[in-house]
Design an enzyme around this catalytic site. Sequence first.
Site, PDB file in Angstrom:
ATOM      1  N   SER A   1       7.456   3.715  12.633  1.00  0.00           N
ATOM      2  CA  SER A   1       8.460   4.792  12.578  1.00  0.00           C
ATOM      3  C   SER A   1       9.179   4.820  13.911  1.00  0.00           C
ATOM      4  CB  SER A   1       7.785   6.142  12.362  1.00  0.00           C
ATOM      5  OG  SER A   1       8.715   7.198  12.561  1.00  0.00           O
TER       6      SER A   1
ATOM      7  N   TYR B   1       1.245  12.071  15.031  1.00  0.00           N
ATOM      8  CA  TYR B   1       1.911  11.108  14.143  1.00  0.00           C
ATOM      9  C   TYR B   1       2.562   9.996  14.971  1.00  0.00           C
ATOM     10  CZ  TYR B   1       5.383   9.398  10.744  1.00  0.00           C
ATOM     11  OH  TYR B   1       6.159   8.621   9.917  1.00  0.00           O
TER      12      TYR B   1
ATOM     13  N   THR C   1       0.857  -1.185   0.000  1.00  0.00           N
ATOM     14  CA  THR C   1       0.000   0.000   0.000  1.00  0.00           C
ATOM     15  C   THR C   1       0.899   1.242   0.000  1.00  0.00           C
ATOM     16  OG1 THR C   1      -0.181   0.096   2.418  1.00  0.00           O
ATOM     17  CG2 THR C   1      -1.862  -1.179   1.232  1.00  0.00           C
ATOM     18  N   GLY C   2       0.445   2.277  -0.682  1.00  0.00           N
ATOM     19  CA  GLY C   2       1.303   3.452  -0.836  1.00  0.00           C
ATOM     20  C   GLY C   2       2.543   3.103  -1.652  1.00  0.00           C
ATOM     21  N   GLY C   3       2.350   2.272  -2.677  1.00  0.00           N
ATOM     22  CA  GLY C   3       3.481   1.816  -3.492  1.00  0.00           C
ATOM     23  C   GLY C   3       3.827   2.755  -4.630  1.00  0.00           C
TER      24      GLY C   3
ATOM     25  N   SER D   1       5.114   5.876  -4.155  1.00  0.00           N
ATOM     26  CA  SER D   1       6.014   6.947  -3.720  1.00  0.00           C
ATOM     27  C   SER D   1       6.961   6.407  -2.661  1.00  0.00           C
ATOM     28  CB  SER D   1       5.177   8.100  -3.136  1.00  0.00           C
ATOM     29  OG  SER D   1       6.015   9.159  -2.710  1.00  0.00           O
ATOM     30  N   GLY D   2       8.114   7.041  -2.540  1.00  0.00           N
ATOM     31  CA  GLY D   2       9.006   6.850  -1.405  1.00  0.00           C
ATOM     32  C   GLY D   2       9.363   5.407  -1.074  1.00  0.00           C
ATOM     33  N   ILE D   3       9.196   5.055   0.198  1.00  0.00           N
ATOM     34  CA  ILE D   3       9.581   3.735   0.696  1.00  0.00           C
ATOM     35  C   ILE D   3       8.753   2.635   0.014  1.00  0.00           C
ATOM     36  CG2 ILE D   3       9.575   2.249   2.753  1.00  0.00           C
ATOM     37  CD1 ILE D   3      10.081   4.874   4.415  1.00  0.00           C
ATOM     38  N   GLY D   4       7.462   2.896  -0.171  1.00  0.00           N
ATOM     39  CA  GLY D   4       6.589   1.889  -0.797  1.00  0.00           C
ATOM     40  C   GLY D   4       7.004   1.597  -2.225  1.00  0.00           C
TER      41      GLY D   4
END
Length: 249
Positions: free
Chosen positions: A137, A150, A12-14, A16-19
């Site tokens: 995190s 957060y 999920t969230g693939g 951008s960024g880490i994903g």
Amino acid sequence: MKRFAGKTAVVTGGNSGIGLATAKLFHDEGAKVAISGRDQKTLDEAVKTIGSDILAIKADVSKSADLDRMYNEIAAKFGKIDALFANAGIGKFAPVDQTSEELFDETFNVNAKGLFFTVQKALPYLNDNAGIVLNASIAGVKGELHTSVYSATKAAVRSFARTMAAELVTRGIRVNVVSPGPIVTPIFDRLGLPKEAVDEFARQIVAKVPMKRFGQPEEVGRAVLFLAGQEASYITGVDLMVDGGLTQV
Ligand code: NAD
């Protein structure tokens, strides 16, 4: 033989960024990969970056109906899932006295509720012996300025992993956490703080990292593949810090 040949991985969230980096690593290791995100343009770009035979689904993790549709589409194209990286998340920072109810609700809706139901709704679609990795995190165990909401969502993620690991062990499904330190991704442009405040935050945090640098998304991705796959066959419920030593040294 590639480590995830014949396997299906969902990130999920693939887009951008880490994903995105992790989805690419799964693909490089032979997995059939499904990614989700909220933005069609970056989903389309991610498909080009990752390579052939990627399923990209526009779906908001904070909406149950989107998650149902996402898993239906994945099942129709790839069948059952072997690796799930529940990664989608947002970071909006504000001092306690300036934190709005809206910021609170949005952050918990995506990072805590959205992640919980990402896992819950995956359960009927997961193969026994699948690996689940949750993205938390280091904020979940630290007290950095302006991160109260957060950080609390990430502490919740860490807690989910313990209970989920206990419940899913009967199916041979392992649930682990990665906790990144500061990683170079677009999240820093989306914090909702002025640029000077973001730069100052970055300067302060990197000064505390024993390795004195930001991490790269792939450095988190490699930890995710380890935890999601059979190399980690006797590991469940752990929180692996990928943080240049920030929380441990
Ligand atoms: P990013 O902003 O580049 O990526 C976030 C991803 O989540 C995007 O793909 C976005 O589309 C997706 N997303 C956000 N809300 C969503 C929603 N409601 N539904 C579906 N997708 C949604 O940032 P990143 O740094 O790659 O963040 C990925 C994860 O890593 C987050 O959970 C973040 O909290 C965590 N993290 C990042 C850092 C860091 O320093 N970059 C550190 C610790 C943890």
